[in-house]
Enzyme design. Structure first.
Site, PDB file in Angstrom:
ATOM      1  N   ASP A 187       0.791  -1.120   0.003  1.00  0.00           N
ATOM      2  CA  ASP A 187       0.103  -0.165  -0.024  1.00  0.00           C
ATOM      3  C   ASP A 187       0.990   1.324   0.125  1.00  0.00           C
ATOM      4  OD1 ASP A 187      -1.736   1.980   0.252  1.00  0.00           O
ATOM      5  OD2 ASP A 187      -2.727   1.350   2.268  1.00  0.00           O
ATOM      6  N   HIS A 189      -0.090   4.170  -0.393  1.00  0.00           N
ATOM      7  CA  HIS A 189      -0.990   5.191   0.427  1.00  0.00           C
ATOM      8  C   HIS A 189      -0.942   6.569   0.022  1.00  0.00           C
ATOM      9  CE1 HIS A 189      -2.971   5.881   4.662  1.00  0.00           C
ATOM     10  NE2 HIS A 189      -3.316   4.577   4.248  1.00  0.00           N
ATOM     11  N   GLU A 213      -1.240  -0.940  -4.181  1.00  0.00           N
ATOM     12  CA  GLU A 213      -2.516  -0.123  -3.671  1.00  0.00           C
ATOM     13  C   GLU A 213      -2.204   1.445  -3.695  1.00  0.00           C
ATOM     14  OE1 GLU A 213      -5.559   0.278  -0.073  1.00  0.00           O
ATOM     15  OE2 GLU A 213      -3.917  -1.360   0.013  1.00  0.00           O
ATOM     16  N   GLU A 239     -10.440   3.369  -2.145  1.00  0.00           N
ATOM     17  CA  GLU A 239     -10.665   3.558  -0.701  1.00  0.00           C
ATOM     18  C   GLU A 239     -11.116   4.792  -0.356  1.00  0.00           C
ATOM     19  OE1 GLU A 239      -7.126   4.021   2.361  1.00  0.00           O
ATOM     20  OE2 GLU A 239      -6.726   2.515   0.896  1.00  0.00           O
ATOM     21  N   HIS A 288     -11.681  -2.485   1.188  1.00  0.00           N
ATOM     22  CA  HIS A 288     -10.791  -1.910   2.135  1.00  0.00           C
ATOM     23  C   HIS A 288     -11.484  -2.145   3.524  1.00  0.00           C
ATOM     24  CE1 HIS A 288      -9.460   1.981   4.149  1.00  0.00           C
ATOM     25  NE2 HIS A 288      -8.335   1.327   3.724  1.00  0.00           N
TER      26      HIS A 288
END
Length: 378
Positions: A187, A189, A213, A239, A288
């Site tokens: 991830d 982010h 991700e 998400e 998520h």
């Protein structure tokens, strides 16, 4: 059965702090929901109060109508934190509907197509040796999908080039340590710009990530088109999106391989519409879910029903078996999650104890900066 109250509960437990939503009715039944976006808590709690005024006195089974009222009834479309507040109520209404009919939510969606949902767990660590040690323990417990987060060398300062070098080395080292049978996810982010994300994805591609991700920020989804052309790794995002309209360019453009639907941000009403659009584009759903038992259960119910499921995030590898506030909840076993056996979402919270534990406070998220002092995404 009419709605009489919408009760928000900010509850701190041994497994985390959750913003729960309890929808009460004149027949004594209550439904449980959960809100995912909580970094602006006063805005979310204010939106919940606004929606409560619309919901109280309404028939609880009119889920679609209330979803439209929440998202479209203010003229300006509800997105972000406001839509997440609506999602919390939406989940509670689906829970209520299942309880009123005495059936689990996945039966309301058309029934199960699988026995359980594949799940991944968070792999925490700092440096390759620690990652390898903890990964081997989780694999021994039966977990076959492990998720890393893109870690800066010195939090809360993120220097992109140094971060790339460290994380590329860790990813390749971890792949060598755990072998080919364990799926590795990472991830980002939303911490990288397109050029940095392209370098990162290309460099870890030989280690065969299950997906990367959120390599890019969500404000301009068309940026994924450029990244898509520069890497062959599977991409996952979504998400931070809350409605089918927000997801549309990501899905219709075939810009990702896994749609990261967060039901505590979309609700089940929007979430299943997003999943259907993803199915039409051969895009898998990877829900998520770093949250609590309500979002976990809702995700599991939806995923039991969907044909296009890849994996569900499971932030708590041992579930809530030791949490005194959770009297019944989803069943988490190594590598899988499934909802409990009760009607609705199958979650039961000790409400008097939860009210006593309610803090009413949600702290701010971490914030990262570049070495020059400028803000970057957490």
């Amino acid at each position: 059965m009419k709605i009489t109250e919408v009760e928000p509960l900010v509850v701190a437990t041994g497994t985390g702090t959750y913003l729960l939503v309890v929808v009460h009715t004149d027949e004594g039944l209550h439904g449980l929901g959960e809100v995912g976006m909580r970094s602006r808590p006063r805005a979310v709690l204010g939106a919940l109060a606004d929606f409560a005024e619309l919901a109280v006195g309404t028939e609880a089974h009119r889920i679609e109508e209330l979803s439209q009222l929440f998202l479209r009834g203010g003229f300006f479309p509800a997105v972000g934190d406001v839509a997440a507040a609506a999602a919390g109520i939406d989940l509670a209404l689906w829970d209520l509907r299942g309880k009123a009919l005495g059936v689990p939510v996945h039966e309301l969606l058309g029934g199960a197509v699988r026995e359980h949902v594949p799940a991944y767990v968070h792999l925490q660590g700092r440096g390759l040796a620690q990652y390898v040690d903890r990964a081997q323990r989780l694999v021994e417990q039966g977990w076959q999908h492990l998720r890393l987060g893109l870690q800066p060398p010195a939090e809360p300062v993120l220097e992109p080039r140094a971060t790339l070098r460290d994380n590329i080395a860790v990813f390749h080292g971890l792949r060598e340590a755990v072998g080919d049978d364990v799926e590795l996810l990472i991830d980002v982010h939303t911490r990288l710009d397109p050029a940095e994300a392209a370098v990162f994805c290309r460099e870890i591609e030989p280690a065969r990530p299950f997906f990367v991700e959120d390599p890019l920020r969500a404000e301009n989804l068309d940026a994924y088109r450029t990244l898509r052309a520069r890497t062959g790794v599977p991409l996952a995002a979504g998400e931070q999106l809350t409605t089918v309209w927000e997801f549309r360019p990501l899905l219709e453009g075939d810009l990702v391989d896994h749609a990261r639907i967060d039901l505590a941000n979309t609700g089940l009403t929007q979430g299943r519409k997003i999943a259907a659009m993803a199915e039409a584009h051969h895009i898998q759903v990877a829900t998520h879910n770093p949250l609590g038992p309500v979002c976990t259960a809702a995700s599991a119910h939806l995923n039991l029903n969907l044909p296009n499921v890849s994996v569900q995030e499971q932030g708590h590898p041992h579930g809530w078996a030791g949490d005194p506030l959770v009297l019944a909840g989803p069943v988490v076993e190594a590598g899988t999650v499934r909802p409990g056996d009760g009607p609705g979402l199958g979650v039961e919270i000790d409400l008097p104890a939860a009210r006593r534990a309610a803090t009413g406070e949600l702290g701010p998220p971490p914030r990262y900066r570049r070495p020059d002092g400028s803000l970057t995404n957490w």
